[in-house]
Design an enzyme around this catalytic site. Sequence first.
Site, PDB file in Angstrom:
ATOM      1  N   LYS A  24       2.024  -3.447   7.321  1.00  0.00           N
ATOM      2  CA  LYS A  24       2.167  -3.626   5.866  1.00  0.00           C
ATOM      3  C   LYS A  24       3.611  -3.376   5.433  1.00  0.00           C
ATOM      4  O   LYS A  24       4.128  -4.040   4.520  1.00  0.00           O
ATOM      5  CB  LYS A  24       1.216  -2.689   5.116  1.00  0.00           C
ATOM      6  N   THR A  47       0.823  -1.211   0.000  1.00  0.00           N
ATOM      7  CA  THR A  47       0.000   0.000   0.000  1.00  0.00           C
ATOM      8  C   THR A  47       0.855   1.257   0.000  1.00  0.00           C
ATOM      9  O   THR A  47       2.002   1.234   0.472  1.00  0.00           O
ATOM     10  CB  THR A  47      -0.920  -0.006   1.246  1.00  0.00           C
ATOM     11  N   ASP A  48       0.279   2.354  -0.484  1.00  0.00           N
ATOM     12  CA  ASP A  48       0.996   3.645  -0.432  1.00  0.00           C
ATOM     13  C   ASP A  48       1.226   4.098   1.009  1.00  0.00           C
ATOM     14  O   ASP A  48       2.070   4.962   1.270  1.00  0.00           O
ATOM     15  CB  ASP A  48       0.254   4.726  -1.235  1.00  0.00           C
ATOM     16  N   GLU A  49       0.472   3.505   1.962  1.00  0.00           N
ATOM     17  CA  GLU A  49       0.607   3.953   3.356  1.00  0.00           C
ATOM     18  C   GLU A  49       1.972   3.601   3.941  1.00  0.00           C
ATOM     19  O   GLU A  49       2.374   4.154   4.957  1.00  0.00           O
ATOM     20  CB  GLU A  49      -0.521   3.368   4.214  1.00  0.00           C
ATOM     21  N   TYR A 107      -1.524  -0.217  11.210  1.00  0.00           N
ATOM     22  CA  TYR A 107      -1.808  -0.877   9.927  1.00  0.00           C
ATOM     23  C   TYR A 107      -0.633  -0.696   8.972  1.00  0.00           C
ATOM     24  O   TYR A 107      -0.099  -1.671   8.426  1.00  0.00           O
ATOM     25  CB  TYR A 107      -3.082  -0.303   9.296  1.00  0.00           C
TER      26      TYR A 107
HETATM   27  P1  NAD Z   1     -10.524  -6.174   2.823  1.00  0.00           P
HETATM   28  O1  NAD Z   1     -10.417  -5.833   4.265  1.00  0.00           O
HETATM   29  O2  NAD Z   1     -11.737  -5.802   2.062  1.00  0.00           O
HETATM   30  O3  NAD Z   1     -10.329  -7.757   2.628  1.00  0.00           O
HETATM   31  C1  NAD Z   1      -9.338  -8.475   3.287  1.00  0.00           C
HETATM   32  C2  NAD Z   1      -9.580  -9.954   3.003  1.00  0.00           C
HETATM   33  O4  NAD Z   1      -8.559 -10.710   3.670  1.00  0.00           O
HETATM   34  C3  NAD Z   1     -10.915 -10.463   3.545  1.00  0.00           C
HETATM   35  O5  NAD Z   1     -11.505 -11.322   2.592  1.00  0.00           O
HETATM   36  C4  NAD Z   1     -10.528 -11.220   4.808  1.00  0.00           C
HETATM   37  O6  NAD Z   1     -11.438 -12.237   5.156  1.00  0.00           O
HETATM   38  C5  NAD Z   1      -9.176 -11.772   4.403  1.00  0.00           C
HETATM   39  N1  NAD Z   1      -8.322 -12.074   5.554  1.00  0.00           N
HETATM   40  C6  NAD Z   1      -8.063 -11.282   6.625  1.00  0.00           C
HETATM   41  N2  NAD Z   1      -7.249 -11.917   7.483  1.00  0.00           N
HETATM   42  C7  NAD Z   1      -6.955 -13.126   6.931  1.00  0.00           C
HETATM   43  C8  NAD Z   1      -6.141 -14.217   7.328  1.00  0.00           C
HETATM   44  N3  NAD Z   1      -5.463 -14.195   8.478  1.00  0.00           N
HETATM   45  N4  NAD Z   1      -6.072 -15.286   6.513  1.00  0.00           N
HETATM   46  C9  NAD Z   1      -6.771 -15.330   5.356  1.00  0.00           C
HETATM   47  N5  NAD Z   1      -7.558 -14.328   4.932  1.00  0.00           N
HETATM   48  C10 NAD Z   1      -7.639 -13.237   5.706  1.00  0.00           C
HETATM   49  O7  NAD Z   1      -9.205  -5.576   2.175  1.00  0.00           O
HETATM   50  P2  NAD Z   1      -8.965  -4.875   0.748  1.00  0.00           P
HETATM   51  O8  NAD Z   1      -9.322  -3.456   0.855  1.00  0.00           O
HETATM   52  O9  NAD Z   1      -9.548  -5.719  -0.314  1.00  0.00           O
HETATM   53  O10 NAD Z   1      -7.374  -4.955   0.679  1.00  0.00           O
HETATM   54  C11 NAD Z   1      -6.735  -6.072   0.068  1.00  0.00           C
HETATM   55  C12 NAD Z   1      -5.245  -5.863   0.108  1.00  0.00           C
HETATM   56  O11 NAD Z   1      -4.918  -4.653  -0.573  1.00  0.00           O
HETATM   57  C13 NAD Z   1      -4.679  -5.713   1.514  1.00  0.00           C
HETATM   58  O12 NAD Z   1      -3.433  -6.354   1.571  1.00  0.00           O
HETATM   59  C14 NAD Z   1      -4.521  -4.211   1.690  1.00  0.00           C
HETATM   60  O13 NAD Z   1      -3.493  -3.904   2.605  1.00  0.00           O
HETATM   61  C15 NAD Z   1      -4.161  -3.807   0.271  1.00  0.00           C
HETATM   62  N6  NAD Z   1      -4.511  -2.433  -0.104  1.00  0.00           N
HETATM   63  C16 NAD Z   1      -5.775  -1.953   0.093  1.00  0.00           C
HETATM   64  C17 NAD Z   1      -6.102  -0.667  -0.333  1.00  0.00           C
HETATM   65  C18 NAD Z   1      -7.498  -0.105  -0.178  1.00  0.00           C
HETATM   66  O14 NAD Z   1      -7.717   1.060  -0.503  1.00  0.00           O
HETATM   67  N7  NAD Z   1      -8.477  -0.874   0.253  1.00  0.00           N
HETATM   68  C19 NAD Z   1      -5.131   0.133  -0.931  1.00  0.00           C
HETATM   69  C20 NAD Z   1      -3.840  -0.397  -1.123  1.00  0.00           C
HETATM   70  C21 NAD Z   1      -3.559  -1.688  -0.715  1.00  0.00           C
HETATM   71  P1  TYD Z   2      -9.978   5.360   4.697  1.00  0.00           P
HETATM   72  O1  TYD Z   2     -10.977   4.939   3.679  1.00  0.00           O
HETATM   73  O2  TYD Z   2     -10.067   4.829   6.063  1.00  0.00           O
HETATM   74  O3  TYD Z   2      -8.561   5.059   4.044  1.00  0.00           O
HETATM   75  P2  TYD Z   2      -7.063   5.440   4.572  1.00  0.00           P
HETATM   76  O4  TYD Z   2      -7.117   5.818   5.976  1.00  0.00           O
HETATM   77  O5  TYD Z   2      -6.406   4.145   4.382  1.00  0.00           O
HETATM   78  O6  TYD Z   2      -6.586   6.512   3.663  1.00  0.00           O
HETATM   79  O7  TYD Z   2      -9.988   6.943   4.811  1.00  0.00           O
HETATM   80  C1  TYD Z   2      -9.773   7.767   3.684  1.00  0.00           C
HETATM   81  C2  TYD Z   2      -9.655   9.189   4.192  1.00  0.00           C
HETATM   82  O8  TYD Z   2     -10.911   9.588   4.757  1.00  0.00           O
HETATM   83  C3  TYD Z   2      -8.620   9.338   5.286  1.00  0.00           C
HETATM   84  O9  TYD Z   2      -7.990  10.614   5.162  1.00  0.00           O
HETATM   85  C4  TYD Z   2      -9.454   9.313   6.555  1.00  0.00           C
HETATM   86  C5  TYD Z   2     -10.766   9.955   6.125  1.00  0.00           C
HETATM   87  N1  TYD Z   2     -11.955   9.485   6.851  1.00  0.00           N
HETATM   88  C6  TYD Z   2     -12.842  10.398   7.403  1.00  0.00           C
HETATM   89  O10 TYD Z   2     -12.649  11.628   7.298  1.00  0.00           O
HETATM   90  N2  TYD Z   2     -13.935   9.917   8.062  1.00  0.00           N
HETATM   91  C7  TYD Z   2     -14.177   8.595   8.212  1.00  0.00           C
HETATM   92  O11 TYD Z   2     -15.197   8.230   8.854  1.00  0.00           O
HETATM   93  C8  TYD Z   2     -13.263   7.652   7.617  1.00  0.00           C
HETATM   94  C9  TYD Z   2     -13.491   6.179   7.734  1.00  0.00           C
HETATM   95  C10 TYD Z   2     -12.163   8.145   6.945  1.00  0.00           C
END
Ligand code: NAD
Ligand code: TYD
Length: 341
Positions: free
Chosen positions: A153, A124-126, A149
């Site tokens: 990561k 992730t970019d984080e 988090y």
């Molecule tokens: P999500 O929370 O929607 O899904 C996570 C999935 O992982 C779920 O299906 C959950 O059941 C499964 N899981 C959790 N713990 C587990 C374990 N111990 N064993 C097996 N399965 C497990 O997450 P997402 O938003 O789809 O993110 C997917 C990946 O992409 C993650 O690695 C996250 O860090 C990365 N990512 C997410 C974003 C975003 O904006 N959502 C951005 C960049 C990277």
């Molecule tokens: P989020 O979707 O939690 O992603 P991330 O923290 O990984 O960037 O949040 C996106 C942005 O929105 C982040 O700057 C936090 C903000 N945010 C709020 O202002 N209110 C909320 O209730 C949530 C969940 C996020």
Amino acid sequence: MNLLITGGCGFIGSNFVRYWLEQHPDDQVVVYDKLTYAGRRENLHDLWDRPNLSLVVGDIADQALVRCTCQEHGTELIVNFAAETHVDQSILGPLVFTDTNVRGTHVLLEVARELGVRLHHISTDEVYGHIPDGHQSVETDPLAPRSPYAASKAAADQLVQAYHITYGLPVTITRGANNVGPYQYPEKAVPLFSTNAILGELLPVYGDGRQMRDYAHVYDHCTGIEAVLLRGQVGEVYNVGTGREMTNLEMVDIVLETLGQDHSLVRHVTDRPGHDRRYSMNVDKLRGLDWEPRYDPRQAVAEAARWYAGNRWWWEPIRSGEFRDYYERQYAGRLAGKVEG
Ligand code: NAD
Ligand code: TYD
């Protein structure tokens, strides 16, 4: 090819499974997922009867089960989406983030090493931490995570790189920007604000709402991962996003405008501790693999908001079920109280 997609029942994982099976209909896909609150079988509701898609319910930290699943299915490639993913949840209860994101990824690396399997890891970019104005993160920048988090990561990301350097394991990594689109659990900002707006509930904006994010459509993340899997160089890291950011207030405006709701629903509430002000990535390296995002961030947010308007069947049971407890804990005090952020 035989793929093991960990976390394939989550938001990005399920979009990737759907995309991959459309593009590569002859591949065998095994979804390996613990089915936490964020992992939902219904995210792939229309695909489970396909003969080349199956589900193994399990934890990525369970080495014996991961090993035997890979052996049984002849896995050639692991794509690791499985993670605990929400920053606010990592502030409330951080230890499970280490269990899954660090130890779980480490177990996958061990099995991949033992069986000689390629592993692609979703980072992730984080991991880059807060990015000052005027800079865009490039893949060689140092990692400087600032939330539990992001720290978990970053640890996973570095373990994956270490396994390539030390053992020659064939790995690749993509670092994704904030994704939006179908099937995103409503704890994240865009689905939370969209579903609240549809229900006529308040939108809790943390602090001044001027934090900046690159809201990228999950479709473009999927095509970016595919580009790396098919054309990327083993051992390399690739940023995936649009390369353009907006403030959270701009994102909220797009959600409200798309859903025909009024700005009076916006509430500025106490900020998230350690809230990163800005993420911004340079995505030129991925462009070098003949990849371009299809959506700009405005289209991505609007398209996502429209999906929630059209798919109440998916999120209404979540919002009225277990999610209520978390929502109360996270927002009741904030929405009742004064702004401190
Ligand atoms: P999500 O929370 O929607 O899904 C996570 C999935 O992982 C779920 O299906 C959950 O059941 C499964 N899981 C959790 N713990 C587990 C374990 N111990 N064993 C097996 N399965 C497990 O997450 P997402 O938003 O789809 O993110 C997917 C990946 O992409 C993650 O690695 C996250 O860090 C990365 N990512 C997410 C974003 C975003 O904006 N959502 C951005 C960049 C990277
Ligand atoms: P989020 O979707 O939690 O992603 P991330 O923290 O990984 O960037 O949040 C996106 C942005 O929105 C982040 O700057 C936090 C903000 N945010 C709020 O202002 N209110 C909320 O209730 C949530 C969940 C996020």
